[in-house]
Design a protein around this motif. Structure first.
Motif, PDB file in Angstrom:
ATOM      1  N   GLU A   1      -7.857   7.693  -1.156  1.00  0.00           N
ATOM      2  CA  GLU A   1      -8.593   7.114  -2.172  1.00  0.00           C
ATOM      3  C   GLU A   1      -7.954   5.678  -2.303  1.00  0.00           C
ATOM      4  O   GLU A   1      -8.675   4.797  -2.631  1.00  0.00           O
ATOM      5  N   LYS A   2      -6.650   5.586  -2.143  1.00  0.00           N
ATOM      6  CA  LYS A   2      -5.959   4.223  -2.226  1.00  0.00           C
ATOM      7  C   LYS A   2      -6.605   3.426  -0.994  1.00  0.00           C
ATOM      8  O   LYS A   2      -6.978   2.289  -1.008  1.00  0.00           O
ATOM      9  N   LEU A   3      -6.688   3.970   0.175  1.00  0.00           N
ATOM     10  CA  LEU A   3      -7.047   3.125   1.176  1.00  0.00           C
ATOM     11  C   LEU A   3      -8.822   2.563   1.154  1.00  0.00           C
ATOM     12  O   LEU A   3      -8.914   1.669   1.234  1.00  0.00           O
ATOM     13  N   TYR A   4      -9.668   3.943   0.640  1.00  0.00           N
ATOM     14  CA  TYR A   4     -10.826   3.471   0.371  1.00  0.00           C
ATOM     15  C   TYR A   4     -11.047   2.341  -0.604  1.00  0.00           C
ATOM     16  O   TYR A   4     -11.723   1.601  -0.470  1.00  0.00           O
ATOM     17  N   ASP A   5     -10.268   2.461  -1.811  1.00  0.00           N
ATOM     18  CA  ASP A   5     -10.379   1.475  -2.870  1.00  0.00           C
ATOM     19  C   ASP A   5      -9.907   0.064  -2.265  1.00  0.00           C
ATOM     20  O   ASP A   5     -10.425  -0.990  -2.428  1.00  0.00           O
ATOM     21  N   ALA A   6      -8.891  -0.016  -1.262  1.00  0.00           N
ATOM     22  CA  ALA A   6      -8.324  -1.151  -0.962  1.00  0.00           C
ATOM     23  C   ALA A   6      -9.448  -1.831   0.246  1.00  0.00           C
ATOM     24  O   ALA A   6      -9.474  -3.142   0.093  1.00  0.00           O
ATOM     25  N   PHE A   7     -10.141  -0.795   0.976  1.00  0.00           N
ATOM     26  CA  PHE A   7     -11.146  -1.506   2.137  1.00  0.00           C
ATOM     27  C   PHE A   7     -12.462  -1.162   1.705  1.00  0.00           C
ATOM     28  O   PHE A   7     -13.305  -1.437   2.703  1.00  0.00           O
ATOM     29  N   GLN A   8     -12.837  -0.732   0.340  1.00  0.00           N
ATOM     30  CA  GLN A   8     -14.331  -0.356   0.218  1.00  0.00           C
ATOM     31  C   GLN A   8     -14.791  -2.026   0.493  1.00  0.00           C
ATOM     32  O   GLN A   8     -14.587  -2.895   0.157  1.00  0.00           O
ATOM     33  N   GLY A   9     -16.238  -1.888   0.711  1.00  0.00           N
ATOM     34  CA  GLY A   9     -17.123  -2.973   1.429  1.00  0.00           C
ATOM     35  C   GLY A   9     -16.647  -3.498   2.498  1.00  0.00           C
ATOM     36  O   GLY A   9     -17.656  -4.397   2.949  1.00  0.00           O
ATOM     37  N   GLN A  10     -15.632  -3.113   3.361  1.00  0.00           N
ATOM     38  CA  GLN A  10     -15.273  -3.625   4.522  1.00  0.00           C
ATOM     39  C   GLN A  10     -14.446  -2.619   5.478  1.00  0.00           C
ATOM     40  O   GLN A  10     -13.611  -2.973   6.188  1.00  0.00           O
ATOM     41  N   LEU A  11     -15.153  -1.333   5.314  1.00  0.00           N
ATOM     42  CA  LEU A  11     -14.329  -0.200   5.867  1.00  0.00           C
ATOM     43  C   LEU A  11     -14.643  -0.528   7.585  1.00  0.00           C
ATOM     44  O   LEU A  11     -13.934  -0.328   8.345  1.00  0.00           O
ATOM     45  N   MET A  12     -15.941  -1.044   7.798  1.00  0.00           N
ATOM     46  CA  MET A  12     -16.065  -1.300   9.150  1.00  0.00           C
ATOM     47  C   MET A  12     -15.602  -2.516   9.800  1.00  0.00           C
ATOM     48  O   MET A  12     -14.857  -2.546  11.134  1.00  0.00           O
TER      49      MET A  12
END
Length: 170
Positions: free
Chosen positions: A101-112
């Protein structure tokens, strides 16, 4: 991480991923003029992040094993034993602390672009997408870049993107 999950540890891992592993946003240098690789591109770093995320992928199965283990009563009924006291709190803590969840929140919108900009990063993102807590959100974002993922997976034969494609198709 599985034995001692904590908010501080999860935040430190996210910070290292965000800042290229230096902790301060500056590029660490190995040889003169070399810039540090992103944690997701680093040969050792990406495996470490992926393995920590795997603890959350496997969390559901471990919780089921603990419940099954208790039902079989193959351990002492006394909950003060080292074995009895170490099993259950671990899964309780793991369910409240989530690196995924923390990784997703930090990179949300720029996962790729932030995580899956390389083959190694694609393996990390595939593992992140395998965590139930963030699967739907990651899948939705990766689906927007599906053309790019399919191109790299199928035509360029890059295994990290193949793994990501397989997880997102589920």
């Amino acid at each position: 991480y599985r034995a001692f999950p904590s908010e501080e540890l999860a935040e430190a891992i996210v910070d290292a991923c965000r800042n290229g592993g230096t902790g301060d946003g500056a590029a660490a240098s190995g040889a003169e003029g070399d810039e540090a690789l992103s944690m997701f591109e680093n040969p050792v770093g990406h495996v470490c992040v992926k393995n920590v995320l795997m603890a959350e992928v496997n969390e559901r199965y471990i919780d089921e094993e603990v419940v099954s283990f208790k039902k079989k009563k193959e351990y002492k009924a006394d909950s003060d034993t080292a074995e009895g006291s170490s099993l259950l709190p671990m899964s309780d803590t793991m369910s409240t602390v989530s690196l995924a969840e923390k990784l997703y929140d930090a990179f949300q919108g720029q996962l790729m672009t932030g995580i899956a900009s390389s083959n190694r990063g694609a393996f990390v993102l595939a593992t992140l997408a395998s965590v139930e807590k963030v699967h739907d959100k990651v899948k939705a974002e990766v689906t927007k870049s599906m053309k790019q993922v399919k191109l790299k997976a199928e035509k360029e034969n890059i295994k990290g993107y193949k793994a990501l494609l397989d997880v997102v198709k589920k």
